[in-house]
Design a protein around this motif. Structure first.
Motif, PDB file in Angstrom:
ATOM      1  N   ARG A 170      30.999 -28.334  -0.457  1.00  0.00           N
ATOM      2  CA  ARG A 170      32.431 -28.624  -0.570  1.00  0.00           C
ATOM      3  C   ARG A 170      32.738 -29.619  -1.684  1.00  0.00           C
ATOM      4  N   HIS A 194      33.740 -23.007   6.627  1.00  0.00           N
ATOM      5  CA  HIS A 194      33.141 -23.862   5.605  1.00  0.00           C
ATOM      6  C   HIS A 194      33.899 -23.777   4.278  1.00  0.00           C
ATOM      7  N   LEU A 195      34.266 -22.562   3.871  1.00  0.00           N
ATOM      8  CA  LEU A 195      34.864 -22.363   2.550  1.00  0.00           C
ATOM      9  C   LEU A 195      36.338 -22.755   2.496  1.00  0.00           C
ATOM     10  N   ALA A 206      29.269 -32.978   2.954  1.00  0.00           N
ATOM     11  CA  ALA A 206      28.569 -32.641   1.702  1.00  0.00           C
ATOM     12  C   ALA A 206      27.218 -33.239   1.645  1.00  0.00           C
ATOM     13  N   GLU A 231      26.374 -23.841   3.089  1.00  0.00           N
ATOM     14  CA  GLU A 231      26.635 -25.210   2.659  1.00  0.00           C
ATOM     15  C   GLU A 231      25.841 -25.561   1.410  1.00  0.00           C
ATOM     16  N   SER A 261      35.553 -25.750  -4.623  1.00  0.00           N
ATOM     17  CA  SER A 261      36.852 -25.731  -3.955  1.00  0.00           C
ATOM     18  C   SER A 261      37.597 -24.472  -4.387  1.00  0.00           C
ATOM     19  N   GLN A 321      39.194 -25.081   2.695  1.00  0.00           N
ATOM     20  CA  GLN A 321      39.525 -26.499   2.686  1.00  0.00           C
ATOM     21  C   GLN A 321      41.033 -26.692   2.872  1.00  0.00           C
ATOM     22  N   ARG A 368      34.869 -34.763   4.347  1.00  0.00           N
ATOM     23  CA  ARG A 368      34.320 -33.917   3.291  1.00  0.00           C
ATOM     24  C   ARG A 368      33.032 -34.517   2.742  1.00  0.00           C
ATOM     25  N   THR A 372      43.262 -24.439   0.710  1.00  0.00           N
ATOM     26  CA  THR A 372      42.808 -23.057   0.559  1.00  0.00           C
ATOM     27  C   THR A 372      43.666 -22.124   1.412  1.00  0.00           C
ATOM     28  N   ARG A 424      41.008 -31.768   6.829  1.00  0.00           N
ATOM     29  CA  ARG A 424      39.788 -32.563   6.631  1.00  0.00           C
ATOM     30  C   ARG A 424      40.119 -33.799   5.797  1.00  0.00           C
TER      31      ARG A 424
END
Length: 245
Positions: free
Chosen positions: A153, A182-183, A245, A148, A157, A185, A241, A188, A236
């Motif tokens: 985030r 986590h990666l 963050a 993180e 992105s 989104q 988000r 993605t 999300r």
């Protein structure tokens, strides 16, 4: 009649598997047997890619799953266009997927463990310098640790997460799951080539399905490899988000 049809379909699948596997493995060119450095050669984007391996480390050996993923990316450029896309590779190893993605126009962040980075950086630079629109970033990423902080985030992105043979009998599968989660989104896509060896691979896929939609793109029994596309099940919200963050 039904039995005959089933046999015909099975024979057709076996033939398709063999043809695709042969096409993928034909990407390998003759390795160097002379000179001060031993390397493996591969042909992608009509270019020879020379990969130096380091056999004392798992992450410094090129596995067939990387070739499967690279073949898919190159032969499906219309549907999965990497040009100007933000891409991160997990467990980049010797760097073949990072290199091919960069040749295809992506902005690549290439990650792996600290012990692997020297060989990874060497392979990436020697094969992308002067060939690519974007210079790949090679950086350390230990799954589950400071993910993180390193990739917040709000500022990081990715259009694609690429992974080749990152799941095997090691004790860090939960950390890998956390890193994927986590990666990845809303927009993605994960493209993930996986070689099935032992039960941990199967159980990881089952747990993965709980969080992600999973589509099988390739099934290559002759190589014991499957290629998946995945994306988040939950969407999300902006508030989530910002809170994360």
């Amino acid at each position: 009649m039904e039995t005959q049809q089933s046999k015909t379909m099975e024979d057709s699948k076996t033939k398709q598997d063999a043809e695709l596997a042969n096409a993928i493995m034909a990407r390998r060119s003759l390795p160097s047997i002379t000179g001060p450095e031993v390397w493996e050669g591969y042909i992608f984007s009509d270019l020879e890619i020379r990969i130096k391996e380091s056999t004392d480390l798992y992450g410094a050996v090129l596995w067939p799953s990387a070739m499967v993923l690279c073949h898919f990316l190159e032969t499906n450029r219309d549907k999965y266009n990497l040009t100007d896309k933000n891409v991160i590779e997990l467990g980049a190893g010797t760097g073949l997927v990072t290199i091919v993605s960069s040749l295809l126009g992506a902005k690549v962040t290439s990650t792996d463990l600290p012990d692997v980075l020297g060989n990874l950086q060497y392979n990436v630079m020697r094969n992308t310098k002067g060939r690519c629109k974007y210079i790949p970033l090679v950086t350390e990423l230990i799954w589950g640790q400071e993910v993180e902080q390193r990739f917040p985030r709000a500022t990081h992105s990715f259009d694609y997460i690429l992974a080749a043979d990152v799941v095997y009998a090691h004790p860090f599968l939960e950390e890998l799951m956390f890193t994927f989660d986590h990666l990845c989104q809303e927009n993605t896509q994960i493209l993930w080539a996986m070689r099935f060896r032992l039960d941990p691979e199967n159980s990881f896929v089952d747990r993965f399905r709980q969080r992600f939609h999973l589509e099988e793109l390739y099934d290559l029994p002759s190589l014991s490899i499957k290629l998946y596309r995945a994306w988040r099940k939950d969407k999300r919200t902006k508030e989530h988000r910002e809170a994360a963050a």
